[in-house]
Design a protein around this motif. Structure first.
Motif, mmCIF file in Angstrom:
data_model
loop_
_atom_site.group_PDB
_atom_site.id
_atom_site.type_symbol
_atom_site.label_atom_id
_atom_site.label_comp_id
_atom_site.label_asym_id
_atom_site.label_seq_id
_atom_site.Cartn_x
_atom_site.Cartn_y
_atom_site.Cartn_z
ATOM 1 N N LEU A 344 1.064 -0.983 0.074
ATOM 2 C CA LEU A 344 0.559 0.229 0.177
ATOM 3 C C LEU A 344 0.931 1.054 0.355
ATOM 4 C CD1 LEU A 344 -2.749 -1.075 2.202
ATOM 5 C CD2 LEU A 344 -3.829 -0.593 0.490
ATOM 6 N N PHE A 345 1.719 0.985 0.643
ATOM 7 C CA PHE A 345 2.697 1.953 0.980
ATOM 8 C C PHE A 345 3.621 2.839 -0.356
ATOM 9 C CE2 PHE A 345 1.381 1.104 4.781
ATOM 10 C CZ PHE A 345 1.128 1.628 5.503
ATOM 11 N N ASP A 346 3.833 1.202 -1.595
ATOM 12 C CA ASP A 346 4.599 1.586 -2.895
ATOM 13 C C ASP A 346 3.944 2.794 -3.809
ATOM 14 O OD1 ASP A 346 6.875 0.444 -1.759
ATOM 15 O OD2 ASP A 346 6.047 -1.797 -1.781
ATOM 16 N N HIS A 347 5.020 3.176 -4.344
ATOM 17 C CA HIS A 347 4.041 3.839 -5.992
ATOM 18 C C HIS A 347 3.432 5.078 -5.207
ATOM 19 C CE1 HIS A 347 6.323 0.810 -7.707
ATOM 20 N NE2 HIS A 347 5.293 -0.229 -7.052
ATOM 21 N N VAL A 348 2.721 5.283 -4.298
ATOM 22 C CA VAL A 348 2.306 6.657 -3.705
ATOM 23 C C VAL A 348 3.346 8.003 -4.524
ATOM 24 C CG1 VAL A 348 1.181 7.652 -1.993
ATOM 25 C CG2 VAL A 348 1.223 5.599 -1.349
ATOM 26 N N TYR A 349 4.225 7.895 -3.545
ATOM 27 C CA TYR A 349 5.423 9.045 -4.084
ATOM 28 C C TYR A 349 6.366 8.219 -4.985
ATOM 29 C CZ TYR A 349 2.569 12.225 -1.254
ATOM 30 O OH TYR A 349 1.237 12.738 -0.973
ATOM 31 N N ALA A 350 7.184 9.225 -5.489
ATOM 32 C CA ALA A 350 8.748 9.257 -6.615
ATOM 33 C C ALA A 350 9.510 8.100 -5.029
ATOM 34 C CB ALA A 350 9.279 9.569 -7.024
ATOM 35 N N ARG A 352 9.251 8.085 -1.233
ATOM 36 C CA ARG A 352 8.305 7.634 0.703
ATOM 37 C C ARG A 352 8.501 9.081 0.755
ATOM 38 N NH1 ARG A 352 8.059 1.903 3.300
ATOM 39 N NH2 ARG A 352 7.258 1.715 0.758
ATOM 40 N N THR A 353 7.200 9.041 1.744
ATOM 41 C CA THR A 353 8.100 10.357 2.166
ATOM 42 C C THR A 353 7.950 9.656 3.963
ATOM 43 O OG1 THR A 353 5.169 10.527 3.257
ATOM 44 C CG2 THR A 353 6.170 11.954 1.396
ATOM 45 N N THR A 354 7.970 11.353 4.355
ATOM 46 C CA THR A 354 8.629 10.503 6.172
ATOM 47 C C THR A 354 7.216 10.205 7.268
ATOM 48 O OG1 THR A 354 9.737 12.367 6.501
ATOM 49 C CG2 THR A 354 8.927 11.070 8.297
ATOM 50 N N GLN A 355 5.721 11.021 6.709
ATOM 51 C CA GLN A 355 4.722 10.027 6.860
ATOM 52 C C GLN A 355 4.342 8.432 6.576
ATOM 53 O OE1 GLN A 355 1.003 12.584 6.059
ATOM 54 N NE2 GLN A 355 0.411 11.888 8.355
ATOM 55 N N LEU A 356 4.629 8.832 5.636
ATOM 56 C CA LEU A 356 4.428 6.755 4.461
ATOM 57 C C LEU A 356 5.443 5.918 5.775
ATOM 58 C CD1 LEU A 356 3.514 8.002 0.946
ATOM 59 C CD2 LEU A 356 1.822 6.972 2.978
ATOM 60 N N GLY A 357 6.792 6.028 5.986
ATOM 61 C CA GLY A 357 7.176 5.749 6.009
ATOM 62 C C GLY A 357 7.319 4.850 7.787
ATOM 63 N N GLU A 358 6.963 5.954 8.424
ATOM 64 C CA GLU A 358 5.961 5.770 9.918
ATOM 65 C C GLU A 358 4.957 4.723 9.786
ATOM 66 O OE1 GLU A 358 5.163 9.368 11.349
ATOM 67 O OE2 GLU A 358 7.137 10.296 11.592
ATOM 68 N N GLN A 359 4.068 4.944 8.703
ATOM 69 C CA GLN A 359 2.692 4.235 9.163
ATOM 70 C C GLN A 359 3.120 2.954 8.309
ATOM 71 O OE1 GLN A 359 0.211 6.430 6.358
ATOM 72 N NE2 GLN A 359 -0.667 7.858 7.719
ATOM 73 N N ALA A 360 4.080 2.811 6.976
ATOM 74 C CA ALA A 360 4.581 1.720 6.860
ATOM 75 C C ALA A 360 5.323 0.409 7.839
ATOM 76 C CB ALA A 360 5.028 1.754 5.454
ATOM 77 N N ALA A 361 5.910 1.382 8.676
ATOM 78 C CA ALA A 361 6.713 0.896 9.706
ATOM 79 C C ALA A 361 5.898 0.856 10.817
ATOM 80 C CB ALA A 361 8.058 1.966 10.639
ATOM 81 N N GLN A 362 4.955 1.263 11.231
ATOM 82 C CA GLN A 362 3.841 0.160 12.400
ATOM 83 C C GLN A 362 3.362 -0.359 11.627
ATOM 84 O OE1 GLN A 362 0.613 3.572 12.727
ATOM 85 N NE2 GLN A 362 -0.075 2.617 14.273
ATOM 86 N N LEU A 363 2.581 -0.717 10.042
ATOM 87 C CA LEU A 363 2.003 -1.669 9.562
ATOM 88 C C LEU A 363 2.766 -2.828 10.291
ATOM 89 C CD1 LEU A 363 -0.659 -2.591 8.647
ATOM 90 C CD2 LEU A 363 0.568 -2.555 6.328
ATOM 91 N N ARG A 364 4.245 -2.718 10.146
ATOM 92 C CA ARG A 364 5.154 -3.761 9.562
ATOM 93 C C ARG A 364 5.093 -4.393 11.581
ATOM 94 N NH1 ARG A 364 5.244 -8.081 7.484
ATOM 95 N NH2 ARG A 364 5.330 -7.023 5.490
ATOM 96 N N ALA A 365 5.360 -3.903 12.411
ATOM 97 C CA ALA A 365 5.313 -4.426 13.709
ATOM 98 C C ALA A 365 3.513 -4.770 14.151
ATOM 99 C CB ALA A 365 5.550 -2.623 14.355
ATOM 100 N N GLU A 366 3.202 -4.265 13.684
ATOM 101 C CA GLU A 366 1.548 -4.712 14.286
ATOM 102 C C GLU A 366 1.855 -6.065 13.536
ATOM 103 O OE1 GLU A 366 -1.277 -2.657 12.840
ATOM 104 O OE2 GLU A 366 -1.241 -1.008 14.630
ATOM 105 N N LEU A 367 1.874 -6.555 12.116
ATOM 106 C CA LEU A 367 1.797 -7.535 11.189
ATOM 107 C C LEU A 367 2.906 -8.342 12.445
ATOM 108 C CD1 LEU A 367 1.890 -7.238 7.372
ATOM 109 C CD2 LEU A 367 0.102 -7.590 9.248
ATOM 110 N N ASP A 368 4.234 -8.490 12.273
ATOM 111 C CA ASP A 368 5.047 -9.853 13.024
ATOM 112 C C ASP A 368 4.270 -9.400 14.652
ATOM 113 O OD1 ASP A 368 6.895 -9.049 11.117
ATOM 114 O OD2 ASP A 368 8.471 -7.610 11.301
#
Length: 392
Positions: A344-350, A352-368
């Motif tokens: 979901l966080f890929d190919h949104v911007y050329a 990745r913004t800081t906010q998207l990076g934080e959201q991606a990390a949060q999702l990954r932590a929840e999945l792990d």
């Protein structure tokens, strides 16, 4: 004697006679929708057969996609049944290097342009971002927000012109979309900069449940063009030959550098707005029945028959090809996709913004964490594993 009547008194100069920049008369659409079928016009037999094959395939595509929603294989499907002539013509008038800008109801136009039907339904299935590569197909992402893609079409066309590319952008929108500010901004931008853009309004009678009469008091939507200084064309949207001719003329006009055109195709949405809509709440069966008598597939069959161009081989060949397409679509949709939610966080911007990076990390932590919890309880790998394994 008044002050202004006294000798030497100041008298403002009369305003100069106002002259319009453009004579509005040539820009006005016909009073009745333009038609070709049933008029005895000189038509290309090869084009009529091609249109017929695409219409039959498009009708089958709509029915199959609608069935897939009932089976839970599609999250939603906005059917274009009854509007196939508009969808097919929009795709066929474009050259390979041109761009199509569809709305959410225009998956059939993308398929008619050559896209894999499975890819065209990827977004509506909820599998991935767009479901296809816009650059490879020259089809912009399906636009669910009403009319927001129209300024994008104008911008792409303007950029192409600045680069010296003879690219045309054809943007599709429904009658409901003409009530959005983006529609008016796009037309004004395109008109002022004379961009090679064609706007196709599929007036199918309703913006979900709101009839056209509650959206505008204009004589037709095509009349809106004159306010921006561009030509407006009004065409029978169920007459495939007429829609093809009007759009082809508009596309070539744009390619010659003569600016945009607004085309209103008068058609009808036979099915509900989507599978989540109950159309019986705002229209009756009699109204739908009247439009079924003006069905685009039947109109073309009648024309081919009257010209001696329709036989069993023509009909059977078109329907067999349509059934093969439907079979391939069913088979592909019966396969569960392999999904990774972090896509979901890929190919949104050329980048990745800081906010998207934080959201991606949060999702990954929840999945792990869920994965660790499942492993600790003898599970099968948790939510992330289920998704990667294709369970939905």
């Amino acid at each position: 004697m008044t002050v202004l009547e006294q000798p030497g008194a100041y008298r403002p100069a009369p305003p100069p006679a106002w002259q319009p920049r453009t004579d509005p008369v040539p820009l006005l659409p016909d009073s009745e929708p333009y038609r070709l079928l049933g008029t005895g016009a000189d038509l290309d037999p090869g084009l009529l057969r091609t249109l017929y094959a695409h219409l039959v395939r498009g009708r089958r595509y709509n029915r199959q996609a609608t069935a897939l929603t009932k089976q839970g294989r599609l999250a939603v499907y906005p059917s274009s049944t009854g509007q196939e002539a508009c969808e097919v013509a929009a795709a066929l008038v474009l050259r390979e290097r041109d761009w199509l800008f569809p709305s959410y109801r225009d998956t059939l136009a993308a398929v008619a342009r050559g896209m894999d039907p499975v890819e065209a339904l990827g977004l509506l299935r909820g599998d991935w971002h767009t479901g296809y590569d816009p650059h490879r197909h020259r089809v912009a992402p399906l636009s669910t927000p009403l009319a927001t893609h129209l300024p994008h079409a104008v911008g792409l066309a303007h950029a192409a012109r600045l680069k010296g590319d003879d690219v045309v952008a054809l943007a599709m929108v429904g009658d409901g979309g003409t009530s959005e500010g983006d529609f008016h901004e796009a037309l004004n931008f395109a008109a002022v900069w004379r961009t090679p853009t064609v706007f196709l309004v599929q007036n199918n009678g309703f913006a979900i449940s709101v009839p056209l009469a509650k959206q505008t008091a204009a004589p037709s939507l095509a009349h809106k063009a004159v306010g921006y200084g561009i030509p407006g064309r009004l065409v029978d949207g169920n007459d495939a030959a007429a829609v093809h001719q009007v759009l082809a003329e508009a596309v070539e006009r744009a390619r010659r550098g003569e600016g945009p055109t607004l085309v209103e195709a008068v058609t009808y949405r036979i099915d509900a707005h989507t599978n989540a809509d109950d159309a019986t709440r705002y229209r009756g069966d009699d109204e739908v029945g009247e439009w079924l008598e003006h069905d685009p597939v039947s109109l073309l069959e009648r024309e081919l028959t009257e010209r001696g161009l329709f036989d069993d081989a023509t009909r059977d060949g078109a329907h067999e090809e349509a059934e093969e397409m439907a079979s391939r679509l069913r088979e592909a949709m019966n396969e569960d996709p392999v999904l990774d939610p972090t896509d979901l966080f890929d190919h949104v911007y050329a980048e990745r913004t800081t906010q998207l990076g934080e959201q991606a990390a949060q999702l990954r932590a929840e999945l792990d964490a869920e994965n660790d919890d499942q492993d600790g309880n003898g599970g099968n790998g948790g939510h992330a594993g289920n998704i990667a394994g294709g369970e939905r």
